[in-house]
Design a protein around this motif. Structure first.
Motif, PDB file in Angstrom:
ATOM      1  N   GLY A   1       0.795  -1.230   0.000  1.00 41.12           N
ATOM      2  CA  GLY A   1       0.000   0.000   0.000  1.00 41.12           C
ATOM      3  C   GLY A   1       0.818   1.267   0.000  1.00 41.12           C
ATOM      4  N   LEU A   2       2.097   1.165  -0.339  1.00 39.58           N
ATOM      5  CA  LEU A   2       2.963   2.334  -0.346  1.00 39.58           C
ATOM      6  C   LEU A   2       2.856   3.068  -1.681  1.00 39.58           C
ATOM      7  CD1 LEU A   2       6.151   0.699   1.233  1.00 39.58           C
ATOM      8  CD2 LEU A   2       4.385   2.027   2.401  1.00 39.58           C
ATOM      9  N   ARG A   3       2.953   4.381  -1.620  1.00 39.58           N
ATOM     10  CA  ARG A   3       3.002   5.161  -2.866  1.00 39.58           C
ATOM     11  C   ARG A   3       4.357   4.896  -3.512  1.00 39.58           C
ATOM     12  NH1 ARG A   3       1.955   9.145  -6.319  1.00 39.58           N
ATOM     13  NH2 ARG A   3       3.494  10.814  -6.580  1.00 39.58           N
ATOM     14  N   THR A   4       4.329   4.210  -4.648  1.00 33.62           N
ATOM     15  CA  THR A   4       5.548   3.652  -5.233  1.00 33.62           C
ATOM     16  C   THR A   4       5.807   4.243  -6.611  1.00 33.62           C
ATOM     17  OG1 THR A   4       5.129   1.570  -4.072  1.00 33.62           O
ATOM     18  CG2 THR A   4       6.701   1.502  -5.898  1.00 33.62           C
ATOM     19  N   GLY A   5       7.052   4.655  -6.833  1.00 33.14           N
ATOM     20  CA  GLY A   5       7.488   5.119  -8.150  1.00 33.14           C
ATOM     21  C   GLY A   5       8.662   4.291  -8.618  1.00 33.14           C
ATOM     22  N   LEU A   6       8.783   4.142  -9.915  1.00 29.84           N
ATOM     23  CA  LEU A   6       9.903   3.402 -10.494  1.00 29.84           C
ATOM     24  C   LEU A   6      10.446   4.195 -11.676  1.00 29.84           C
ATOM     25  CD1 LEU A   6      10.231  -0.383 -11.143  1.00 29.84           C
ATOM     26  CD2 LEU A   6      10.739   1.228 -12.990  1.00 29.84           C
ATOM     27  N   VAL A   7      11.750   4.459 -11.637  1.00 36.07           N
ATOM     28  CA  VAL A   7      12.428   5.197 -12.703  1.00 36.07           C
ATOM     29  C   VAL A   7      13.400   4.253 -13.396  1.00 36.07           C
ATOM     30  CG1 VAL A   7      14.012   7.089 -13.229  1.00 36.07           C
ATOM     31  CG2 VAL A   7      12.257   7.385 -11.481  1.00 36.07           C
ATOM     32  N   ALA A   8      13.345   4.208 -14.722  1.00 32.42           N
ATOM     33  CA  ALA A   8      14.255   3.338 -15.465  1.00 32.42           C
ATOM     34  C   ALA A   8      14.436   3.845 -16.878  1.00 32.42           C
ATOM     35  CB  ALA A   8      13.722   1.903 -15.499  1.00 32.42           C
ATOM     36  N   GLU A   9      15.624   3.615 -17.435  1.00 36.19           N
ATOM     37  CA  GLU A   9      15.822   3.904 -18.852  1.00 36.19           C
ATOM     38  C   GLU A   9      14.964   2.971 -19.689  1.00 36.19           C
ATOM     39  OE1 GLU A   9      19.781   5.338 -20.468  1.00 36.19           O
ATOM     40  OE2 GLU A   9      20.416   4.088 -18.778  1.00 36.19           O
ATOM     41  N   ARG A  10      14.908   1.716 -19.293  1.00 35.01           N
ATOM     42  CA  ARG A  10      14.107   0.721 -20.001  1.00 35.01           C
ATOM     43  C   ARG A  10      13.769  -0.388 -19.015  1.00 35.01           C
ATOM     44  NH1 ARG A  10      18.235  -3.232 -23.382  1.00 35.01           N
ATOM     45  NH2 ARG A  10      19.776  -3.475 -21.737  1.00 35.01           N
ATOM     46  N   PHE A  11      12.677  -1.061 -19.251  1.00 33.44           N
ATOM     47  CA  PHE A  11      12.305  -2.193 -18.411  1.00 33.44           C
ATOM     48  C   PHE A  11      13.133  -3.408 -18.806  1.00 33.44           C
ATOM     49  CE2 PHE A  11       8.592  -1.051 -15.888  1.00 33.44           C
ATOM     50  CZ  PHE A  11       8.657  -2.017 -14.905  1.00 33.44           C
ATOM     51  N   GLY A  12      13.523  -4.189 -17.824  1.00 32.24           N
ATOM     52  CA  GLY A  12      14.266  -5.418 -18.085  1.00 32.24           C
ATOM     53  C   GLY A  12      15.729  -5.316 -17.776  1.00 32.24           C
ATOM     54  N   GLY A  13      16.316  -4.123 -18.007  1.00 31.48           N
ATOM     55  CA  GLY A  13      17.731  -3.949 -17.727  1.00 31.48           C
ATOM     56  C   GLY A  13      18.585  -4.939 -18.509  1.00 31.48           C
ATOM     57  N   GLN A  14      19.613  -5.466 -17.841  1.00 34.69           N
ATOM     58  CA  GLN A  14      20.556  -6.379 -18.482  1.00 34.69           C
ATOM     59  C   GLN A  14      19.881  -7.657 -18.962  1.00 34.69           C
ATOM     60  OE1 GLN A  14      23.638  -5.223 -18.817  1.00 34.69           O
ATOM     61  NE2 GLN A  14      24.470  -6.992 -19.899  1.00 34.69           N
ATOM     62  N   VAL A  15      18.750  -8.011 -18.355  1.00 31.70           N
ATOM     63  CA  VAL A  15      18.030  -9.213 -18.781  1.00 31.70           C
ATOM     64  C   VAL A  15      17.645  -9.125 -20.256  1.00 31.70           C
ATOM     65  CG1 VAL A  15      15.807 -10.421 -18.528  1.00 31.70           C
ATOM     66  CG2 VAL A  15      17.177  -9.888 -16.522  1.00 31.70           C
ATOM     67  N   MET A  16      17.375  -7.922 -20.754  1.00 32.90           N
ATOM     68  CA  MET A  16      16.985  -7.763 -22.147  1.00 32.90           C
ATOM     69  C   MET A  16      18.079  -8.210 -23.106  1.00 32.90           C
ATOM     70  SD  MET A  16      13.889  -6.641 -22.448  1.00 32.90           S
ATOM     71  CE  MET A  16      13.732  -5.770 -23.992  1.00 32.90           C
ATOM     72  N   ASP A  17      19.309  -8.271 -22.632  1.00 31.49           N
ATOM     73  CA  ASP A  17      20.431  -8.680 -23.476  1.00 31.49           C
ATOM     74  C   ASP A  17      20.808 -10.139 -23.264  1.00 31.49           C
ATOM     75  OD1 ASP A  17      20.588  -6.026 -24.356  1.00 31.49           O
ATOM     76  OD2 ASP A  17      21.887  -5.484 -22.683  1.00 31.49           O
ATOM     77  N   THR A  18      19.959 -10.879 -22.566  1.00 36.98           N
ATOM     78  CA  THR A  18      20.221 -12.289 -22.275  1.00 36.98           C
ATOM     79  C   THR A  18      19.390 -13.154 -23.208  1.00 36.98           C
ATOM     80  OG1 THR A  18      20.595 -11.713 -19.956  1.00 36.98           O
ATOM     81  CG2 THR A  18      20.246 -14.043 -20.462  1.00 36.98           C
ATOM     82  N   ALA A  19      20.023 -14.091 -23.853  1.00 41.43           N
ATOM     83  CA  ALA A  19      19.301 -14.945 -24.809  1.00 41.43           C
ATOM     84  C   ALA A  19      18.576 -16.055 -24.066  1.00 41.43           C
ATOM     85  CB  ALA A  19      20.259 -15.501 -25.845  1.00 41.43           C
ATOM     86  N   GLY A  20      19.250 -17.163 -23.807  1.00 40.88           N
ATOM     87  CA  GLY A  20      18.596 -18.295 -23.140  1.00 40.88           C
ATOM     88  C   GLY A  20      18.707 -18.200 -21.628  1.00 40.88           C
ATOM     89  N   ILE A  21      17.592 -18.425 -20.935  1.00 41.82           N
ATOM     90  CA  ILE A  21      17.565 -18.474 -19.468  1.00 41.82           C
ATOM     91  C   ILE A  21      16.996 -19.834 -19.079  1.00 41.82           C
ATOM     92  CG2 ILE A  21      16.615 -17.462 -17.354  1.00 41.82           C
ATOM     93  CD1 ILE A  21      16.400 -14.806 -18.909  1.00 41.82           C
TER      94      ILE A  21
END
Length: 528
Positions: free
Chosen positions: A234-254
């Protein structure tokens, strides 16, 4: 070409087309043209609102354009859009047919206001997981604005263009014939380059935003997890990011994310984003933090300055800024970046077909890269500066079965060499103390990560490696500021560990908020 389950799903999507769509092909007698012909006719057979014309006059063959019946053609593919680009093809088909792109009202207005003309050429490889973001953004822009067009070009199909332009990494975007963008970029980043006033307007929109209970910096696994846990409290929450996913976006197979036997980075990032958006979280993307102003006293407001000029305030802050690829830092690396020096084997590997390459790094990333590249290139030389490889045994066992891989241990890369246009070799110092030369055409750097914490120096305690020092509650040296994920001293940089650390940081922030009274303090003033 398309499997029955995909056809069934695609048929359902196409049933909602609001306008008839024409797939206008420019073909020749090549096998790839026949392959494109087959794909387009398979798709057209799924809907009476899609038809194929082979009257295209494009110089690139095979290629096709997607246009409304009787309308202009803004979206083109000089590619057979399978692999990672199949989703780009389907989205373009639906958007040309009347489905609105999933963009904010502000982004749509900004795109429609661009004067143009903007003719984009986007070079991709079908194995590149970074390319679809750029392709889909530019395609959506071309659907919304008649002054914009985009053609997606498979470098493997048009090798003469790739050679002429000396393209050795993707995505590569050209605008009106000139280089425009290299590497992954989302629509906010592209718009910021096209619209010089965008950063100022973004900062203006944020200047009056109310303070948050929890402000999260970073949109990777740790940041997403922290956002979900904070919002659920229930907290007032903000999230700032250049892009969602971060380094994960550059990962092929998980293959080690518990409960999901196999996935890839973009899919996991999309799932993380969808989960966060299911809660009341104010998401601010396309922004980068540049300075932290700690609260003057416990219970007061922290300030976070953004590169756009805006300053956000919050009672607690969770730093989940992740990490970026470590560079070798040797002569020639920067000079030949994207000209033979690469960091993504999945994206850029196809450009080295039949060539000799090196992989610097003997951990999991390096050995995985060598295994992937061995199926494409003529020969791989894997260099490990230590006395033995550090990758998991299962990966080392696979590596040893490959006849076109040479492993060199106690090999420290000291120089990358070239002819002024491309990489021609590298020099390494061996265990004997002597310098040795290897002739090759590409170097893939896979030597680990560096935390994205440079902007936090002199603000809170960092380790000798630049990591944010945290305790077992995710607390930093500044009261009310917590951290999680690859940017911290938490051992083992793994997705599942980052997600757990994000949850820990959010729960610790909640505990802090209920125990520390609100200080009677004004928001931190803007820096002079």
């Amino acid at each position: 070409m398309l499997q029955d389950p995909i056809k069934t799903q695609l048929k359902g999507y196409l049933a909602g087309l609001a306008h008839p769509v024409v797939l206008e092909a420019s073909l020749d007698d090549s096998p790839k043209s026949r392959e494109m012909h087959e794909l387009l006719h398979e798709v057209a057979a799924l809907s009476d609102r899609v038809q194929v014309s082979e009257a295209g006059q494009a110089t690139r063959r095979p290629s096709f354009v997607i246009r409304r019946e009787g309308g202009r053609a803004g979206v083109s593919f000089a590619a057979i859009p399978m692999g990672h680009e199949f989703t780009s093809f389907v989205l373009a088909l639906l958007q040309v047919g009347g489905h609105p792109p999933k963009l904010s009202d502000d982004e749509i207005a900004q795109i429609k206001a661009l004067p143009g003309p903007y003719h984009f050429e986007t070079y991709v490889s079908l194995s590149c997981q970074n390319c679809p973001d750029v392709v889909q953004a530019l395609n959506a822009m071309s659907v919304l604005n008649p002054n914009i067009s985009n053609v997606t070009i498979d470098g493997a199909l048009f090798q003469d263009e790739v050679t002429a332009k000396n393209i050795m990494s993707v995505p590569q975007v050209y605008l009106n014939g000139a280089p425009f963008e290299t590497g992954r970029a989302d629509i906010e980043q592209l718009l910021a380059k096209l619209d010089a006033d965008a950063p100022r307007r973004a900062a203006e929109k944020l200047k009056d935003i109310a303070p948050f209970d929890v402000l999260i910096i970073g949109g990777g696994p740790a940041g997403a997890s922290a956002a979900v846990y904070a919002a659920r409290k229930g907290l007032r929450t903000g999230l700032v990011a250049e892009r969602f996913g971060g380094q994960v976006m550059d990962t092929a197979g998980i293959e080690n994310f518990i409960s999901i036997p196999e996935t890839d980075g973009p899919k996991l990032a999309a799932a993380l984003e969808a989960h966060v958006r299911a809660y009341d979280v104010e998401i601010i993307t396309g922004q980068q933090a540049k300075e932290l102003f700690p609260a003057p006293q416990p219970g007061g407001l922290h300030g976070v300055a953004l590169e756009s000029g805006a300053i956000l305030h919050a009672r607690t802050v969770i730093l989940a800024t992740g990490a970026h690829w470590r560079h070798l830092g040797v002569p020639g690396e920067e000079e030949y970046r994207n000209k033979g020096v690469a960091y993504c084997p999945h994206c850029d590997g196809p450009f080295y077909k039949g060539k000799r390459v090196a992989v610097a790094g003997g951990g999991n990333s390096g050995v995985e890269a060598a295994i992937d590249l061995a199926g494409i290139v003529a020969h791989v030389t894997l260099l490990q500066r230590g006395s033995h490889l550090k990758a998991d045994k299962v990966l080392q066992d696979k590596l040893r079965t490959l006849s076109n891989v040479t492993v060199l241990t106690e090999a420290l890369t000291t120089r990358i060499e070239g002819n002024g246009r491309n990489v021609t070799g590298l020099t390494y110092r061996g265990g004997d103390g002597a310098d040795h030369h290897v002739d090759l055409e590409g170097v893939f750097v896979q030597i680990g990560l560096l935390p994205n914490t440079g902007w936090l120096k002199n603000t809170l305690r960092l380790s000798d490696f630049g990591e944010i020092v945290v305790n077992d509650h995710g607390a930093t040296s500044v009261p009310g500021v917590f951290a999680a994920g690859d940017a911290t001293t938490t051992p083992y940089k793994q997705i599942v560990i980052a997600i757990g650390a994000g949850a820990t940081a959010a729960l610790s922030a909640f505990d802090y908020l209920i125990r520390v009274p609100v200080a009677a303090a004004q928001p931190v003033p803007a820096p002079v």
